[in-house]
Scaffold this active site. Structure first.
Site, PDB file in Angstrom:
ATOM      1  N   TYR A  57       0.831  -1.201   0.000  1.00 36.61           N
ATOM      2  CA  TYR A  57       0.000   0.000   0.000  1.00 36.61           C
ATOM      3  C   TYR A  57       0.871   1.257   0.000  1.00 36.61           C
ATOM      4  O   TYR A  57       1.555   1.559   0.974  1.00 36.61           O
ATOM      5  CB  TYR A  57      -0.954   0.012   1.199  1.00 36.61           C
ATOM      6  CG  TYR A  57      -1.824  -1.232   1.329  1.00 36.61           C
ATOM      7  CD1 TYR A  57      -2.125  -2.018   0.212  1.00 36.61           C
ATOM      8  CD2 TYR A  57      -2.335  -1.619   2.557  1.00 36.61           C
ATOM      9  CE1 TYR A  57      -2.910  -3.158   0.326  1.00 36.61           C
ATOM     10  CE2 TYR A  57      -3.138  -2.754   2.677  1.00 36.61           C
ATOM     11  CZ  TYR A  57      -3.407  -3.524   1.560  1.00 36.61           C
ATOM     12  OH  TYR A  57      -4.184  -4.657   1.674  1.00 36.61           O
ATOM     13  N   HIS A 126       0.621 -12.181   1.042  1.00 40.93           N
ATOM     14  CA  HIS A 126      -0.441 -11.382   0.417  1.00 40.93           C
ATOM     15  C   HIS A 126      -1.106 -12.126  -0.738  1.00 40.93           C
ATOM     16  O   HIS A 126      -2.317 -12.083  -0.904  1.00 40.93           O
ATOM     17  CB  HIS A 126       0.183 -10.067  -0.075  1.00 40.93           C
ATOM     18  CG  HIS A 126      -0.775  -8.930  -0.192  1.00 40.93           C
ATOM     19  ND1 HIS A 126      -0.368  -7.625  -0.226  1.00 40.93           N
ATOM     20  CD2 HIS A 126      -2.111  -8.883  -0.307  1.00 40.93           C
ATOM     21  CE1 HIS A 126      -1.415  -6.832  -0.345  1.00 40.93           C
ATOM     22  NE2 HIS A 126      -2.485  -7.570  -0.400  1.00 40.93           N
ATOM     23  N   SER A 205     -12.397  -6.052   2.193  1.00 41.72           N
ATOM     24  CA  SER A 205     -13.405  -5.395   1.323  1.00 41.72           C
ATOM     25  C   SER A 205     -14.826  -5.861   1.656  1.00 41.72           C
ATOM     26  O   SER A 205     -15.610  -6.208   0.756  1.00 41.72           O
ATOM     27  CB  SER A 205     -13.096  -5.627  -0.159  1.00 41.72           C
ATOM     28  OG  SER A 205     -11.808  -5.162  -0.494  1.00 41.72           O
ATOM     29  N   PRO A 206     -15.204  -5.856   2.945  1.00 42.30           N
ATOM     30  CA  PRO A 206     -16.554  -6.318   3.309  1.00 42.30           C
ATOM     31  C   PRO A 206     -17.642  -5.381   2.791  1.00 42.30           C
ATOM     32  O   PRO A 206     -18.810  -5.763   2.741  1.00 42.30           O
ATOM     33  CB  PRO A 206     -16.519  -6.333   4.845  1.00 42.30           C
ATOM     34  CG  PRO A 206     -15.482  -5.316   5.212  1.00 42.30           C
ATOM     35  CD  PRO A 206     -14.442  -5.413   4.134  1.00 42.30           C
ATOM     36  N   ARG A 209     -15.534  -2.669  -1.526  1.00 36.38           N
ATOM     37  CA  ARG A 209     -14.698  -1.511  -1.895  1.00 36.38           C
ATOM     38  C   ARG A 209     -15.537  -0.244  -1.966  1.00 36.38           C
ATOM     39  O   ARG A 209     -15.308   0.637  -2.769  1.00 36.38           O
ATOM     40  CB  ARG A 209     -13.957  -1.772  -3.201  1.00 36.38           C
ATOM     41  CG  ARG A 209     -13.030  -2.985  -3.121  1.00 36.38           C
ATOM     42  CD  ARG A 209     -12.338  -3.259  -4.435  1.00 36.38           C
ATOM     43  NE  ARG A 209     -11.187  -4.140  -4.243  1.00 36.38           N
ATOM     44  CZ  ARG A 209     -11.240  -5.474  -4.180  1.00 36.38           C
ATOM     45  NH1 ARG A 209     -12.403  -6.095  -4.297  1.00 36.38           N
ATOM     46  NH2 ARG A 209     -10.154  -6.183  -4.020  1.00 36.38           N
TER      47      ARG A 209
HETATM   48  N1  LIG Z   1      -5.561  -9.067   1.488  1.00 40.87           N
HETATM   49  C1  LIG Z   1      -5.866  -8.397   0.420  1.00 40.87           C
HETATM   50  O1  LIG Z   1      -5.542  -8.773  -0.715  1.00 40.87           O
HETATM   51  C2  LIG Z   1      -6.646  -7.117   0.546  1.00 40.87           C
HETATM   52  C3  LIG Z   1      -7.232  -6.522  -0.606  1.00 40.87           C
HETATM   53  C4  LIG Z   1      -7.956  -5.343  -0.437  1.00 40.87           C
HETATM   54  C5  LIG Z   1      -8.109  -4.790   0.834  1.00 40.87           C
HETATM   55  N2  LIG Z   1      -7.513  -5.373   1.910  1.00 40.87           N
HETATM   56  C6  LIG Z   1      -7.646  -4.821   3.273  1.00 40.87           C
HETATM   57  O2  LIG Z   1      -9.025  -4.741   3.582  1.00 40.87           O
HETATM   58  C7  LIG Z   1      -9.358  -3.417   4.005  1.00 40.87           C
HETATM   59  C8  LIG Z   1     -10.783  -3.104   3.609  1.00 40.87           C
HETATM   60  O3  LIG Z   1     -11.007  -3.299   2.232  1.00 40.87           O
HETATM   61  P1  LIG Z   1     -11.278  -2.113   1.219  1.00 40.87           P
HETATM   62  O4  LIG Z   1     -10.825  -0.839   1.831  1.00 40.87           O
HETATM   63  O5  LIG Z   1     -10.733  -2.548  -0.086  1.00 40.87           O
HETATM   64  O6  LIG Z   1     -12.845  -2.107   0.992  1.00 40.87           O
HETATM   65  P2  LIG Z   1     -14.135  -1.880   1.908  1.00 40.87           P
HETATM   66  O7  LIG Z   1     -13.788  -1.945   3.328  1.00 40.87           O
HETATM   67  O8  LIG Z   1     -15.130  -2.804   1.361  1.00 40.87           O
HETATM   68  O9  LIG Z   1     -14.574  -0.400   1.477  1.00 40.87           O
HETATM   69  C9  LIG Z   1     -13.775   0.713   1.718  1.00 40.87           C
HETATM   70  C10 LIG Z   1     -14.405   1.882   1.018  1.00 40.87           C
HETATM   71  O10 LIG Z   1     -15.681   2.170   1.574  1.00 40.87           O
HETATM   72  C11 LIG Z   1     -15.734   3.490   2.101  1.00 40.87           C
HETATM   73  N3  LIG Z   1     -16.512   3.407   3.361  1.00 40.87           N
HETATM   74  C12 LIG Z   1     -16.153   2.788   4.503  1.00 40.87           C
HETATM   75  N4  LIG Z   1     -17.154   2.842   5.407  1.00 40.87           N
HETATM   76  C13 LIG Z   1     -18.160   3.540   4.805  1.00 40.87           C
HETATM   77  C14 LIG Z   1     -19.444   3.923   5.223  1.00 40.87           C
HETATM   78  N5  LIG Z   1     -19.919   3.600   6.428  1.00 40.87           N
HETATM   79  N6  LIG Z   1     -20.215   4.636   4.350  1.00 40.87           N
HETATM   80  C15 LIG Z   1     -19.761   4.950   3.127  1.00 40.87           C
HETATM   81  N7  LIG Z   1     -18.558   4.602   2.675  1.00 40.87           N
HETATM   82  C16 LIG Z   1     -17.743   3.893   3.508  1.00 40.87           C
HETATM   83  C17 LIG Z   1     -14.295   3.905   2.279  1.00 40.87           C
HETATM   84  O11 LIG Z   1     -14.121   5.287   2.089  1.00 40.87           O
HETATM   85  P3  LIG Z   1     -13.424   6.241   3.206  1.00 40.87           P
HETATM   86  O12 LIG Z   1     -12.090   5.657   3.504  1.00 40.87           O
HETATM   87  O13 LIG Z   1     -13.337   7.537   2.506  1.00 40.87           O
HETATM   88  O14 LIG Z   1     -14.361   6.229   4.370  1.00 40.87           O
HETATM   89  C18 LIG Z   1     -13.595   3.149   1.142  1.00 40.87           C
HETATM   90  O15 LIG Z   1     -13.711   3.853  -0.066  1.00 40.87           O
HETATM   91  C19 LIG Z   1      -8.308  -2.543   3.325  1.00 40.87           C
HETATM   92  O16 LIG Z   1      -8.136  -1.315   4.013  1.00 40.87           O
HETATM   93  C20 LIG Z   1      -7.064  -3.415   3.392  1.00 40.87           C
HETATM   94  O17 LIG Z   1      -6.434  -3.267   4.652  1.00 40.87           O
HETATM   95  C21 LIG Z   1      -6.804  -6.531   1.779  1.00 40.87           C
END
Ligand SMILES: NC(=O)c1ccc[n+]([C@@H]2O[C@H](COP(=O)([O-])OP(=O)(O)OC[C@H]3O[C@@H](n4cnc5c(N)ncnc54)[C@H](OP(=O)(O)O)[C@@H]3O)[C@@H](O)[C@H]2O)c1
Length: 327
Positions: A57, A126, A205-206, A209
């Site tokens: 990241y 990863h 990404s629950p 995204r």
């Molecule tokens: N192991 C892997 O390959 C992998 C891949 C992807 C992600 N990840 C990890 O998983 C974490 C979470 O996944 P993700 O960030 O991809 O997706 P996510 O949690 O599904 O969604 C994040 C997105 O939703 C927005 N958001 C969060 N809460 C909200 C709410 N209550 N209302 C409206 N929008 C909201 C965030 O914006 P704001 O930030 O602007 O609030 C961001 O744009 C990442 O931070 C990372 O640490 C791991």
């Protein structure tokens, strides 16, 4: 917040973690680092202890950003980071995945240096490069535990078979893979393996995204936002997917909660349905959204609501991002 144990011998963490991926990078659009830092501190005050990052990241920038926060709260934070998955300098070439032991040792040292700590709490592979024997990679991760550089090990996006093999080499505390209302492929073989082996599932990404919150306008994403190249946000699919999100929004409105809370409640509910520990890590850089997402822990979906949500996963248009074994 309720505390749960990861795996047979893993750490105890708050039942909802925090994804820090976008906090210090523009991966999901421009970020405000001071609000990101305030969100981290607020999370800790609210009992969120599992903080998720990766060396990928921001090409290390995210770990560097988290360093002062982790060091200031070393006894409370369970810091998870990951190795081995990077974009090529030339975007047309995609990603490379490196699981060789010599690379793993070097990557761990670099992460420790950027974070400014002596031990990584959870170290994830990863992505899996299938040209490297899993025994070699997990063996190297076990060596990191033996030398005190890592406390617990985890894997991301592996198959159920790979999870079983890895766990036979060294106890795996957590499996981190995508799992949400829109991404349910893991339920076929990965979730049953994790449940059988008592390995905690950390859904990433629950919120799809951001898509499942109903607040993301695919046509209005900033130029550098990585979602621009993800099939589910692409022009030919976005309308169909938005219609599915409107089903969630209608259900949320009827219940007096937000779509994000329905999506999070569904993920938390998987623990009971599948009989395993589930600690989702929604990503947010905003305190208000953190509170909104945490409140979902107390939202329990009814059978009628679950029936409405059940067909959505199969109706999603566009694959979730899949990455190859290129190295
Ligand atoms: N192991 C892997 O390959 C992998 C891949 C992807 C992600 N990840 C990890 O998983 C974490 C979470 O996944 P993700 O960030 O991809 O997706 P996510 O949690 O599904 O969604 C994040 C997105 O939703 C927005 N958001 C969060 N809460 C909200 C709410 N209550 N209302 C409206 N929008 C909201 C965030 O914006 P704001 O930030 O602007 O609030 C961001 O744009 C990442 O931070 C990372 O640490 C791991």
């Amino acid at each position: 917040m309720r505390a749960v144990k990861l795996g047979m011998n893993g750490p105890t963490v708050g039942a909802q973690g925090l994804g820090a991926m976008a906090m210090a990078t523009d991966i999901y659009g421009a970020t405000d680092e001071s609000e990101s830092m305030a969100t981290l501190n607020h999370a800790l005050d609210r009992g969120v202890t599992l903080i998720d990052t990766a060396d990928m990241y921001g090409n290390g920038a995210n770990e560097t950003f988290l360093g002062p926060f982790v060091r200031a709260n070393r006894d409370r934070v369970v810091l998870a980071t990951k190795f081995g998955f990077f974009p090529h300098d030339d975007p047309a070439k995609g990603y490379f995945i490196d699981n060789r032991p010599e690379y793993i040792f070097q990557a761990a040292e670099a992460s420790l240096r950027r974070l400014g700590i002596e031990t990584i709490d959870i170290y994830y592979m990863h992505r899996r490069n299938r040209k490297v024997p899993l025994e070699d990679s997990v063996g190297a991760m076990a060596d990191l535990v033996a030398s005190g550089k890592v406390r617990y090990i985890g894997l991301s996006e592996v198959t159920g078979e790979e999870l079983r093999l890895a766990n036979s080499i060294h106890p795996i505390a957590a499996l981190e893979s995508e799992w949400s209302l829109f991404s349910r492929d893991v339920e076929e073989s990965v979730v049953p393996a994790a449940a059988e082996l008592n390995i905690a599932f950390v859904p990433y990404s629950p919120l799809g995204r951001g898509m499942l919150t109903g607040t993301v306008k695919a046509t209005a994403l900033e130029a550098g936002d990585v979602r621009n190249v993800f099939p589910r946000f692409a022009g030919e699919h976005i309308d169909a997917n938005a219609r599915l999100v409107s089903v969630i929004s209608t259900l949320a409105q009827a219940r007096g909660v937000t779509p994000a809370q329905i999506a999070m409640a569904w993920v938390h509910g998987r623990a009971t349905v599948h009989g395993l520990t589930v600690v989702p890590i929604p990503g947010t850089r905003k305190r208000s959204r953190l509170d909104e997402n945490l409140a979902a822990i107390d939202v329990h979906l009814t059978d009628d609501e679950l029936k409405v949500l059940e067909p959505l996963g199969d109706a999603v248009q566009g694959i979730r991002p899949v990455f190859s074994d290129d190295m």
